[in-house]
Design a protein around this motif. Structure first.
Motif, PDB file in Angstrom:
ATOM      1  N   HIS A 156       0.857  -1.199   0.000  1.00  0.00           N
ATOM      2  CA  HIS A 156       0.000   0.000   0.000  1.00  0.00           C
ATOM      3  C   HIS A 156       0.893   1.250   0.000  1.00  0.00           C
ATOM      4  N   GLU A 157       1.906   1.244   0.834  1.00  0.00           N
ATOM      5  CA  GLU A 157       2.821   2.389   0.913  1.00  0.00           C
ATOM      6  C   GLU A 157       3.550   2.592  -0.425  1.00  0.00           C
ATOM      7  N   LYS A 158       3.991   1.490  -1.008  1.00  0.00           N
ATOM      8  CA  LYS A 158       4.699   1.569  -2.299  1.00  0.00           C
ATOM      9  C   LYS A 158       3.773   2.152  -3.381  1.00  0.00           C
ATOM     10  N   ILE A 159       2.529   1.687  -3.398  1.00  0.00           N
ATOM     11  CA  ILE A 159       1.566   2.197  -4.387  1.00  0.00           C
ATOM     12  C   ILE A 159       1.354   3.694  -4.173  1.00  0.00           C
ATOM     13  N   GLU A 160       1.185   4.086  -2.921  1.00  0.00           N
ATOM     14  CA  GLU A 160       0.984   5.516  -2.644  1.00  0.00           C
ATOM     15  C   GLU A 160       2.196   6.329  -3.085  1.00  0.00           C
ATOM     16  N   ASN A 161       3.372   5.819  -2.785  1.00  0.00           N
ATOM     17  CA  ASN A 161       4.577   6.558  -3.191  1.00  0.00           C
ATOM     18  C   ASN A 161       4.627   6.717  -4.707  1.00  0.00           C
ATOM     19  N   GLU A 162       4.433   5.608  -5.400  1.00  0.00           N
ATOM     20  CA  GLU A 162       4.607   5.627  -6.858  1.00  0.00           C
ATOM     21  C   GLU A 162       3.478   6.362  -7.582  1.00  0.00           C
ATOM     22  N   CYS A 163       2.261   6.225  -7.074  1.00  0.00           N
ATOM     23  CA  CYS A 163       1.102   6.784  -7.804  1.00  0.00           C
ATOM     24  C   CYS A 163       0.701   8.175  -7.310  1.00  0.00           C
ATOM     25  N   ILE A 164       1.034   8.491  -6.058  1.00  0.00           N
ATOM     26  CA  ILE A 164       0.544   9.757  -5.488  1.00  0.00           C
ATOM     27  C   ILE A 164       1.694  10.668  -5.041  1.00  0.00           C
ATOM     28  N   MET A 165       2.488  10.170  -4.095  1.00  0.00           N
ATOM     29  CA  MET A 165       3.429  11.058  -3.412  1.00  0.00           C
ATOM     30  C   MET A 165       4.529  11.584  -4.335  1.00  0.00           C
ATOM     31  N   TRP A 166       5.058  10.727  -5.181  1.00  0.00           N
ATOM     32  CA  TRP A 166       6.126  11.201  -6.072  1.00  0.00           C
ATOM     33  C   TRP A 166       5.568  12.232  -7.051  1.00  0.00           C
ATOM     34  N   LYS A 167       4.333  12.014  -7.487  1.00  0.00           N
ATOM     35  CA  LYS A 167       3.696  12.996  -8.390  1.00  0.00           C
ATOM     36  C   LYS A 167       3.481  14.323  -7.671  1.00  0.00           C
ATOM     37  N   LEU A 168       3.017  14.237  -6.432  1.00  0.00           N
ATOM     38  CA  LEU A 168       2.775  15.462  -5.669  1.00  0.00           C
ATOM     39  C   LEU A 168       4.095  16.192  -5.407  1.00  0.00           C
ATOM     40  N   LYS A 169       5.120  15.445  -5.024  1.00  0.00           N
ATOM     41  CA  LYS A 169       6.431  16.078  -4.772  1.00  0.00           C
ATOM     42  C   LYS A 169       6.937  16.759  -6.047  1.00  0.00           C
ATOM     43  N   SER A 170       6.810  16.078  -7.148  1.00  0.00           N
ATOM     44  CA  SER A 170       7.291  16.621  -8.409  1.00  0.00           C
ATOM     45  C   SER A 170       6.519  17.891  -8.783  1.00  0.00           C
ATOM     46  N   ARG A 171       5.197  17.855  -8.574  1.00  0.00           N
ATOM     47  CA  ARG A 171       4.388  19.038  -8.902  1.00  0.00           C
ATOM     48  C   ARG A 171       4.786  20.225  -8.015  1.00  0.00           C
ATOM     49  N   LEU A 172       4.978  19.945  -6.730  1.00  0.00           N
ATOM     50  CA  LEU A 172       5.347  21.029  -5.804  1.00  0.00           C
ATOM     51  C   LEU A 172       6.737  21.574  -6.139  1.00  0.00           C
TER      52      LEU A 172
ATOM     53  N   LYS B 255      -8.711  11.870 -11.143  1.00  0.00           N
ATOM     54  CA  LYS B 255      -9.494  10.678 -11.521  1.00  0.00           C
ATOM     55  C   LYS B 255      -8.567   9.578 -12.039  1.00  0.00           C
ATOM     56  N   VAL B 256      -7.569   9.986 -12.820  1.00  0.00           N
ATOM     57  CA  VAL B 256      -6.610   8.998 -13.352  1.00  0.00           C
ATOM     58  C   VAL B 256      -5.781   8.405 -12.202  1.00  0.00           C
ATOM     59  N   ILE B 257      -5.350   9.273 -11.282  1.00  0.00           N
ATOM     60  CA  ILE B 257      -4.556   8.787 -10.143  1.00  0.00           C
ATOM     61  C   ILE B 257      -5.378   7.792  -9.321  1.00  0.00           C
ATOM     62  N   LYS B 258      -6.624   8.138  -9.050  1.00  0.00           N
ATOM     63  CA  LYS B 258      -7.466   7.227  -8.259  1.00  0.00           C
ATOM     64  C   LYS B 258      -7.628   5.883  -8.983  1.00  0.00           C
ATOM     65  N   PHE B 259      -7.878   5.940 -10.270  1.00  0.00           N
ATOM     66  CA  PHE B 259      -8.041   4.703 -11.038  1.00  0.00           C
ATOM     67  C   PHE B 259      -6.792   3.823 -10.895  1.00  0.00           C
ATOM     68  N   THR B 260      -5.616   4.449 -11.048  1.00  0.00           N
ATOM     69  CA  THR B 260      -4.362   3.685 -10.964  1.00  0.00           C
ATOM     70  C   THR B 260      -4.157   3.111  -9.559  1.00  0.00           C
ATOM     71  N   VAL B 261      -4.446   3.926  -8.548  1.00  0.00           N
ATOM     72  CA  VAL B 261      -4.284   3.471  -7.150  1.00  0.00           C
ATOM     73  C   VAL B 261      -5.167   2.236  -6.896  1.00  0.00           C
TER      74      VAL B 261
ATOM     75  N   ARG C  11      -3.943  -0.882  -8.832  1.00  0.00           N
ATOM     76  CA  ARG C  11      -2.765  -1.509  -8.200  1.00  0.00           C
ATOM     77  C   ARG C  11      -3.178  -2.254  -6.931  1.00  0.00           C
ATOM     78  N   HIS C  12      -4.085  -1.663  -6.144  1.00  0.00           N
ATOM     79  CA  HIS C  12      -4.517  -2.346  -4.917  1.00  0.00           C
ATOM     80  C   HIS C  12      -5.294  -3.633  -5.225  1.00  0.00           C
ATOM     81  N   SER C  13      -5.968  -3.646  -6.354  1.00  0.00           N
ATOM     82  CA  SER C  13      -6.766  -4.845  -6.667  1.00  0.00           C
ATOM     83  C   SER C  13      -5.869  -6.049  -6.936  1.00  0.00           C
ATOM     84  N   GLN C  14      -4.568  -5.779  -7.161  1.00  0.00           N
ATOM     85  CA  GLN C  14      -3.631  -6.890  -7.416  1.00  0.00           C
ATOM     86  C   GLN C  14      -3.086  -7.475  -6.118  1.00  0.00           C
ATOM     87  N   LEU C  15      -3.423  -6.852  -4.968  1.00  0.00           N
ATOM     88  CA  LEU C  15      -2.904  -7.368  -3.691  1.00  0.00           C
ATOM     89  C   LEU C  15      -3.652  -8.631  -3.290  1.00  0.00           C
TER      90      LEU C  15
END
Ligand code: FEO
Length: 170
Positions: A57-73, A157-163, A166-170
Motif C-alpha cells: 500500500h505504501e509503495k503504491i501511494e509513493n509511486e502513484c501519489i506522493m512522487w507525483k505530488l512532490k514533483s508538482r510542488l 481521476k486517473v490517479i485514483k483509477f491507478t491506485v 494496483r490495490h486490486s492486485q494485492l
C-alpha cells in the motif's frame, strides 16, 4: 473542510480496507493461544500477509501519489515538510521487520518463546496502530486537500483509477 468528491478521493477505499485488516489482526492476536503452535503459526502467517500488504500500500501511494505530488510542488517551487517526510516515520518497516524476525525465529520455538514473542507482537501492534491511524487520517485530510489544490479533477481521476487498480492486485 468539505470531503473530497468520491471520483477523486484517492485514499478512502484502500484505507477502509486497512482499518478493517488492523481490527481483524487485533482480534486475531487477542484470540491466539500462543502456547498452541498451530494457532501461533496461523497468527504469524496472518500478520506477515497483512503487513506485506501494508508495505505494498505504501509503495503504491509513493509511486502513484506522493512522487507525483512532490514533483508538482517542486516544479512550483513549493516546499511542504509533511510531503517531504511522508512515509519516513510511520514504523511500518519496523513492524514488518519484527514480524519477519518472529516468523524466522518464532516458528517451531518452545512454548515459552512463543508466549514471549506473542506478547511482543501484541505490544508492537498496539503501538503501530496508535501511529498508523493518524497517518491514514493525515493523508485523507491534508494530502487529499493538497492534491485537490495542485492537480486537476481529471488528473486525480486517473490517479485514483491507478491506485485502485494496483490495490486490486494485492
Ligand atoms: Fe495510506 Fe501512507 O498509508
Amino acid at each position: 473542510m468539505a470531503p473530497a468528491p468520491s471520483e477523486i478521493d484517492v485514499f478512502s477505499i484502500p484505507h477502509t480496507r486497512i482499518v478493517k485488516q488492523l481490527e481483524e489482526l487485533t482480534d486475531t492476536l487477542s484470540a491466539t493461544n500462543f502456547s498452541n503452535h498451530v494457532d501461533w503459526d496461523r497468527m504469524l502467517d496472518n500478520l506477515r500477509t497483512t503487513f506485506t500488504d501494508f508495505k505494498f500500500h505504501e509503495k503504491i501511494e509513493n509511486e502513484c501519489i506522493m512522487w507525483k505530488l512532490k514533483s508538482r510542488l517542486k516544479r512550483l517551487k513549493i516546499e511542504i515538510a509533511a510531503v517531504t517526510n511522508v512515509h519516513s516515520d510511520n514504523h511500518l518497516t519496523d513492524m514488518l521487520d519484527l514480524v519477519e524476525d518472529c516468523f524466522k525465529r518464532g516458528k517451531n520455538k518452545t512454548e515459552d518463546d512463543r508466549v514471549h514473542f506473542g506478547r511482543m507482537l501484541v505490544k508492537a501492534l498496539r503501538e503501530f496502530t496508535k501511529d498508523f491511524l493518524p497517518h491514514l487520517k493525515e493523508e485523507e485530510e491534508v494530502f487529499q486537500q493538497l492534491l485537490m489544490k495542485y492537480f486537476t479533477f481529471d488528473e486525480l481521476k486517473v490517479i485514483k483509477f491507478t491506485v485502485l487498480e494496483r490495490h486490486s492486485q494485492l
